[in-house]
Scaffold this motif. Structure first.
Motif, PDB file in Angstrom:
ATOM      1  N   VAL A 179       9.747   1.039   7.236  1.00 13.85           N
ATOM      2  CA  VAL A 179      10.232  -0.339   7.366  1.00 13.85           C
ATOM      3  C   VAL A 179       9.065  -1.313   7.291  1.00 13.85           C
ATOM      4  O   VAL A 179       9.105  -2.313   6.568  1.00 13.85           O
ATOM      5  N   LEU A 180       8.004  -1.029   8.038  1.00 12.18           N
ATOM      6  CA  LEU A 180       6.839  -1.902   8.062  1.00 12.18           C
ATOM      7  C   LEU A 180       6.184  -1.973   6.686  1.00 12.18           C
ATOM      8  O   LEU A 180       5.765  -3.042   6.233  1.00 12.18           O
ATOM      9  N   SER A 181       6.108  -0.838   5.998  1.00 10.77           N
ATOM     10  CA  SER A 181       5.513  -0.805   4.663  1.00 10.77           C
ATOM     11  C   SER A 181       6.284  -1.689   3.698  1.00 10.77           C
ATOM     12  O   SER A 181       5.697  -2.425   2.894  1.00 10.77           O
ATOM     13  N   ARG A 182       7.611  -1.636   3.782  1.00  7.77           N
ATOM     14  CA  ARG A 182       8.417  -2.469   2.878  1.00  7.77           C
ATOM     15  C   ARG A 182       8.221  -3.949   3.175  1.00  7.77           C
ATOM     16  O   ARG A 182       8.121  -4.770   2.254  1.00  7.77           O
ATOM     17  N   VAL A 183       8.161  -4.309   4.453  1.00  4.70           N
ATOM     18  CA  VAL A 183       7.934  -5.710   4.812  1.00  4.70           C
ATOM     19  C   VAL A 183       6.587  -6.193   4.274  1.00  4.70           C
ATOM     20  O   VAL A 183       6.486  -7.270   3.667  1.00  4.70           O
ATOM     21  N   LEU A 184       5.542  -5.398   4.495  1.00  2.00           N
ATOM     22  CA  LEU A 184       4.212  -5.778   4.008  1.00  2.00           C
ATOM     23  C   LEU A 184       4.195  -5.887   2.483  1.00  2.00           C
ATOM     24  O   LEU A 184       3.525  -6.747   1.919  1.00  2.00           O
ATOM     25  N   ASN A 185       4.942  -5.008   1.832  1.00  2.00           N
ATOM     26  CA  ASN A 185       4.999  -5.018   0.378  1.00  2.00           C
ATOM     27  C   ASN A 185       5.648  -6.292  -0.140  1.00  2.00           C
ATOM     28  O   ASN A 185       5.163  -6.926  -1.087  1.00  2.00           O
ATOM     29  N   ILE A 186       6.744  -6.706   0.477  1.00  2.00           N
ATOM     30  CA  ILE A 186       7.457  -7.917   0.064  1.00  2.00           C
ATOM     31  C   ILE A 186       6.621  -9.164   0.369  1.00  2.00           C
ATOM     32  O   ILE A 186       6.383 -10.008  -0.497  1.00  2.00           O
ATOM     33  N   VAL A 187       6.192  -9.283   1.615  1.00  2.00           N
ATOM     34  CA  VAL A 187       5.518 -10.497   2.066  1.00  2.00           C
ATOM     35  C   VAL A 187       4.124 -10.623   1.450  1.00  2.00           C
ATOM     36  O   VAL A 187       3.669 -11.725   1.109  1.00  2.00           O
ATOM     37  N   GLN A 215       0.582  -5.766  -2.892  1.00  2.00           N
ATOM     38  CA  GLN A 215      -0.838  -5.543  -3.163  1.00  2.00           C
ATOM     39  C   GLN A 215      -1.188  -4.065  -3.272  1.00  2.00           C
ATOM     40  O   GLN A 215      -1.794  -3.638  -4.248  1.00  2.00           O
ATOM     41  N   LYS A 216      -0.855  -3.270  -2.261  1.00  2.00           N
ATOM     42  CA  LYS A 216      -1.146  -1.832  -2.288  1.00  2.00           C
ATOM     43  C   LYS A 216       0.040  -1.115  -1.664  1.00  2.00           C
ATOM     44  O   LYS A 216      -0.013  -0.706  -0.511  1.00  2.00           O
ATOM     45  N   PRO A 217       1.129  -0.938  -2.431  1.00  2.00           N
ATOM     46  CA  PRO A 217       2.344  -0.403  -1.823  1.00  2.00           C
ATOM     47  C   PRO A 217       2.202   1.006  -1.265  1.00  2.00           C
ATOM     48  O   PRO A 217       3.034   1.447  -0.491  1.00  2.00           O
ATOM     49  N   ARG A 218       1.145   1.751  -1.660  1.00  2.00           N
ATOM     50  CA  ARG A 218       1.008   3.122  -1.172  1.00  2.00           C
ATOM     51  C   ARG A 218      -0.169   3.284  -0.196  1.00  2.00           C
ATOM     52  O   ARG A 218      -0.671   4.372   0.004  1.00  2.00           O
ATOM     53  N   ALA A 219      -0.599   2.182   0.414  1.00  2.00           N
ATOM     54  CA  ALA A 219      -1.717   2.252   1.354  1.00  2.00           C
ATOM     55  C   ALA A 219      -1.202   2.740   2.709  1.00  2.00           C
ATOM     56  O   ALA A 219      -1.169   1.999   3.697  1.00  2.00           O
TER      57      ALA A 219
END
Length: 424
Positions: free
Chosen positions: A275-283, A287-291
């Motif tokens: 969930v957090l990864s998707r939020v960071l990816n959208i917002v 930048q680095k979706p697989r970090a």
């Protein structure tokens, strides 16, 4: 464990199963380098297509990367094989300077750019590649060594989007010796690329390690089965994370997010991280979706209640605000410059917003809202603005030639402009 057999390449039913995912495509591209694997793909695809009452149009793309003098002759060999099989073929070449480091990755990106442009010109929507079972095994091993999570350990997906090219890998469960047999039976002589045995490259080192691992029971078939099981686990986690995302995440028109803290803390680590990864990816503008490591550390800081007053991760500013985790786009040099909106065109702005100009006006400009006072925002929007300052500063604003505001963030005030927040 006995080796798993791959699909039956000699039967009409086996070929139909192999290419079922693209059976309805009117035109299909094939990436053929001249090696045994890609030549086998060509032979199998041609054999399958000719068995159909309404076959798709096949088109081969062969790239000379300009790295070896033999490559030009190899591309010519591929085109000759295409001609003998009655398949259209195009030779492409990667010209220009080559990087001193990361050469294989640069060549891969160049190859897909060249092929993608050619496919667009030829009206071809999907490209087949010859990645096989051993390629999948090597990919899993490399990602395991690099600390990938479940999403990475599922290996290469049969269907993917790479550099804007829709990709299908029909041979992922086929062992390479079976492909070599197809080529030999067709009377073709495959090319040998010396980079495939050069231990300078990580993938080759794993390839050379495979026989020893196979003796311990970790052969390509076992690793491919592991990847399939990881794909199933990944799909299950993604499904649960999607449901949780809908329940506890709120995105606003400025492109910022609010995650309800208490239910987030009650999630399992794997789902919370997703969930957090998707939020960071959208917002953060993807930048680095697989970090994964950075996202895991952020989740742990939140779970342990030791997140600093604010922290920056993957282009986002993250802070605890009351009973929520507030995530906003980080202001900085990575934000896009002003951009003209082409008449009847669209612009993907900061990888976060799609802005559509539905008019013939050539003077409309998208730019960063920057330091727009809150009272002016509230005049535009008609409600109290509580979004983080960073979210306001980094939202897009569209103005006309006279400076009139037509849209702000995800809100449009003029019928000429449509704005969509990209959430996938």
């Amino acid at each position: 464990m006995p080796a798993r057999l791959g699909p039956d390449l000699d039967s009409e039913g086996g070929l139909a199963a192999l290419f079922a995912a693209v059976a309805d495509a009117p035109a299909i591209g094939l990436a053929v380098s001249g090696g045994a694997d890609s030549l086998a793909l060509l032979v199998l695809a041609q054999r399958w297509a000719t068995s159909l009452a309404k076959p798709p149009r096949l088109h081969v793309y062969s790239v000379d990367h300009g790295l070896r003098p033999e490559a030009e002759a190899e591309v010519a060999m591929v085109l000759a094989a295409c001609q003998s099989l009655g398949v259209a073929g195009t030779a492409l070449r990667w010209d220009g300077d080559k990087p001193q480091s990361g050469l294989q990755e640069a060549a891969r990106l160049a190859r897909y750019r060249l092929i993608g442009a050619a496919m667009k010109s030829d009206g071809v929507a999907v490209l087949l590649t010859a990645h096989h079972r051993n390629d999948q095994a090597e990919t899993v091993l490399m990602r395991l060594a690099h600390g990938s999570g479940i999403e990475g350990l599922k290996g290469m997906a049969p269907m993917a989007q790479v550099e804007g090219v829709r990709l299908h890998r029909p041979l992922l469960d086929v062992p390479p010796d079976a492909l070599l047999s197809v080529v030999e039976a067709a009377g073709l002589e495959p090319a040998a690329d010396p980079s495939n045995v050069d231990p300078h490259y990580e993938r080759v080192r794993w390839r050379q390690a495979m026989p020893g691992l196979s003796k311990l029971g970790l052969d390509a078939a076992t690793l491919a089965l592991f990847a399939a099981r990881m794909s199933e686990a990944d799909a299950a986690i993604a499904q649960m994370a999607e449901a949780c995302f809908s329940e506890i995440v709120r995105l606003d028109g400025f492109g910022s997010a609010r995650i309800e803290l208490l239910p987030f803390m009650g999630l399992s680590a794997a789902i919370a991280t997703r969930v957090l990864s998707r939020v960071l990816n959208i917002v953060g503008g993807r930048q680095k979706p697989r970090a994964l490591g950075q996202v895991e550390r952020l989740r742990e800081s939140i779970a342990n209640d030791d997140l600093p007053r604010s922290t920056t991760v993957l282009g986002c500013v993250v802070r605890i605000k009351g009973d929520a985790i507030a995530v906003a786009r980080e202001p900085g040099r990575s934000l896009p410059p002003d951009a003209l909106l082409h008449p009847r065109g669209e612009l993907v702005w900061d990888e976060r917003f799609r802005i559509i100009n539905g008019s013939d006006d050539k003077t409309l400009t998208a730019s960063v809202a920057d330091y727009l006072p809150r009272h002016r925002l509230e005049d535009f929007l008609g409600f109290k603005v509580t979004a983080p300052a960073e979210a306001i500063r980094t939202a897009p604003i569209v103005r006309d030639a006279e400076g009139g505001v037509l849209s702000l963030g995800g809100w449009s005030f003029d019928e000429r402009i449509t704005v969509q927040l990209l959430i996938d």
